[in-house]
Design a protein around this motif. Structure first.
Motif, mmCIF file in Angstrom:
data_model
loop_
_atom_site.group_PDB
_atom_site.id
_atom_site.type_symbol
_atom_site.label_atom_id
_atom_site.label_comp_id
_atom_site.label_asym_id
_atom_site.label_seq_id
_atom_site.Cartn_x
_atom_site.Cartn_y
_atom_site.Cartn_z
ATOM 1 N N ALA A 59 0.836 -1.210 0.000
ATOM 2 C CA ALA A 59 0.000 0.000 0.000
ATOM 3 C C ALA A 59 0.866 1.253 0.000
ATOM 4 C CB ALA A 59 -0.930 0.002 1.211
ATOM 5 N N GLU A 60 1.965 1.215 0.755
ATOM 6 C CA GLU A 60 2.857 2.365 0.798
ATOM 7 C C GLU A 60 3.602 2.530 -0.525
ATOM 8 O OE1 GLU A 60 5.352 1.777 4.168
ATOM 9 O OE2 GLU A 60 3.726 1.996 5.620
ATOM 10 N N LEU A 61 3.991 1.401 -1.129
ATOM 11 C CA LEU A 61 4.647 1.455 -2.429
ATOM 12 C C LEU A 61 3.706 2.013 -3.486
ATOM 13 C CD1 LEU A 61 7.067 0.809 -4.257
ATOM 14 C CD2 LEU A 61 6.147 -1.515 -4.510
ATOM 15 N N ARG A 62 2.456 1.577 -3.444
ATOM 16 C CA ARG A 62 1.450 2.104 -4.388
ATOM 17 C C ARG A 62 1.323 3.615 -4.257
ATOM 18 N NH1 ARG A 62 -3.860 0.651 -2.106
ATOM 19 N NH2 ARG A 62 -3.267 2.428 -0.822
ATOM 20 N N ASP A 63 1.186 4.078 -3.040
ATOM 21 C CA ASP A 63 1.002 5.518 -2.822
ATOM 22 C C ASP A 63 2.236 6.299 -3.266
ATOM 23 O OD1 ASP A 63 -1.472 4.887 -1.796
ATOM 24 O OD2 ASP A 63 -0.886 5.137 0.315
ATOM 25 N N TRP A 64 3.421 5.763 -2.973
ATOM 26 C CA TRP A 64 4.666 6.439 -3.341
ATOM 27 C C TRP A 64 4.813 6.533 -4.858
ATOM 28 C CZ3 TRP A 64 9.274 5.014 -5.824
ATOM 29 C CH2 TRP A 64 10.358 5.880 -5.636
ATOM 30 N N GLY A 74 -6.835 4.538 -8.632
ATOM 31 C CA GLY A 74 -7.122 3.221 -9.186
ATOM 32 C C GLY A 74 -6.300 2.852 -10.402
ATOM 33 N N GLN A 75 -5.462 3.774 -10.898
ATOM 34 C CA GLN A 75 -4.679 3.479 -12.104
ATOM 35 C C GLN A 75 -3.471 2.609 -11.806
ATOM 36 O OE1 GLN A 75 -3.144 6.951 -14.129
ATOM 37 N NE2 GLN A 75 -2.463 5.786 -15.902
ATOM 38 N N LEU A 76 -2.933 2.717 -10.604
ATOM 39 C CA LEU A 76 -1.722 1.982 -10.237
ATOM 40 C C LEU A 76 -1.970 1.199 -8.962
ATOM 41 C CD1 LEU A 76 1.908 3.304 -10.400
ATOM 42 C CD2 LEU A 76 1.118 2.152 -8.339
ATOM 43 N N GLU A 77 -1.522 -0.060 -8.956
ATOM 44 C CA GLU A 77 -1.660 -0.907 -7.767
ATOM 45 C C GLU A 77 -0.358 -1.659 -7.552
ATOM 46 O OE1 GLU A 77 -2.548 -1.576 -4.668
ATOM 47 O OE2 GLU A 77 -4.595 -1.275 -5.394
ATOM 48 N N ALA A 78 -0.047 -1.952 -6.307
ATOM 49 C CA ALA A 78 1.141 -2.740 -5.974
ATOM 50 C C ALA A 78 0.721 -3.943 -5.150
ATOM 51 C CB ALA A 78 2.140 -1.883 -5.207
ATOM 52 N N PHE A 79 1.420 -5.053 -5.342
ATOM 53 C CA PHE A 79 1.080 -6.298 -4.664
ATOM 54 C C PHE A 79 2.306 -6.882 -3.982
ATOM 55 C CE2 PHE A 79 -1.723 -5.875 -8.353
ATOM 56 C CZ PHE A 79 -2.965 -5.889 -7.728
#
Length: 211
Positions: A59-64, A74-79
């Motif tokens: 979640a932090e990587l997605r936000d960064w 919603g365009q970028l997600e990290a898993f």
């Protein structure tokens, strides 16, 4: 080539993290949906090469990454490494294409032999079995016979082996220019329009270079 709307980008522990981050930025700017996977070793490389603290929590990587690239909601997600319910883990909901950039020799070997021990390897396995475009950007030199045989095996399976070997005919003026040269080649393989550098012939004509 099937239209590319969703791209999985995997960041691994090889040298060359600037390529992967710039690729994510360009994909977002092109209006593509991006799913990001990152190995623990990629965090070490980020500190060493770019003095960056790459977040370890998805979640932090997605936000960064979203803030860095200007991604819409919603365009970028990290898993996470073992997030087996992520879309990329199943052939029922694969991305249109996957890029492993940079790709370590360990990740390349695991993909070549179908190990699927983590989400990056599993996502690549799904990409191959579903007949989607898989692009590997391996950064190592010199290459051993083992490395070359693994690359050949993957190439025969339809993967694109795209070493980050920048050209100099565009007269790069900075490291960023050399990074863009490789990212442009990746985008070309995905069929995504860009204006990162002039096409061959265009630069020669503009510079009046007759060869």
């Amino acid at each position: 080539m099937r239209p590319v709307n969703t791209v999985t980008v995997a960041l691994t522990g090889a040298s060359g993290l600037p390529y992967g981050l710039r690729l994510i930025d360009c994909l977002v700017q092109a209006g593509k949906r991006v799913w990001v996977l990152s190995s623990q070793a990629a965090q070490v490389v980020a500190r060493q090469e770019m003095q960056l603290s790459l977040p370890s929590r998805p979640a932090e990587l997605r936000d960064w990454l979203a803030e860095r690239s200007g991604a819409a909601a919603g365009q970028l997600e990290a898993f996470g490494r073992e997030e087996w319910f992520a879309p990329v883990a199943s052939g029922s909901n694969p991305a249109d294409a996957m890029v492993v950039c940079p790709c370590s020799m360990g990740t390349l070997a695991a993909i070549a032999h179908g190990l699927s021990d983590n989400l990056i390897e599993r996502a690549a396995d799904v990409t191959i079995k579903e007949g989607r475009r898989l692009i590997l950007v391996p950064r190592e030199t010199p290459l051993s016979v083992i490395h070359l045989e693994n690359m050949l095996k993957l190439a025969r399976l339809g993967a694109v082996i795209l070493p980050p070997a920048p050209g100099f005919y565009t007269h790069p003026q900075s490291v960023d220019d050399m990074v863009d040269f490789i990212v442009a080649r990746i985008l070309d393989q995905l069929g995504i329009d860009h204006a990162l550098l002039p096409r061959w012939g265009e630069a020669r004509e503009e510079n009046g270079d007759a060869g």
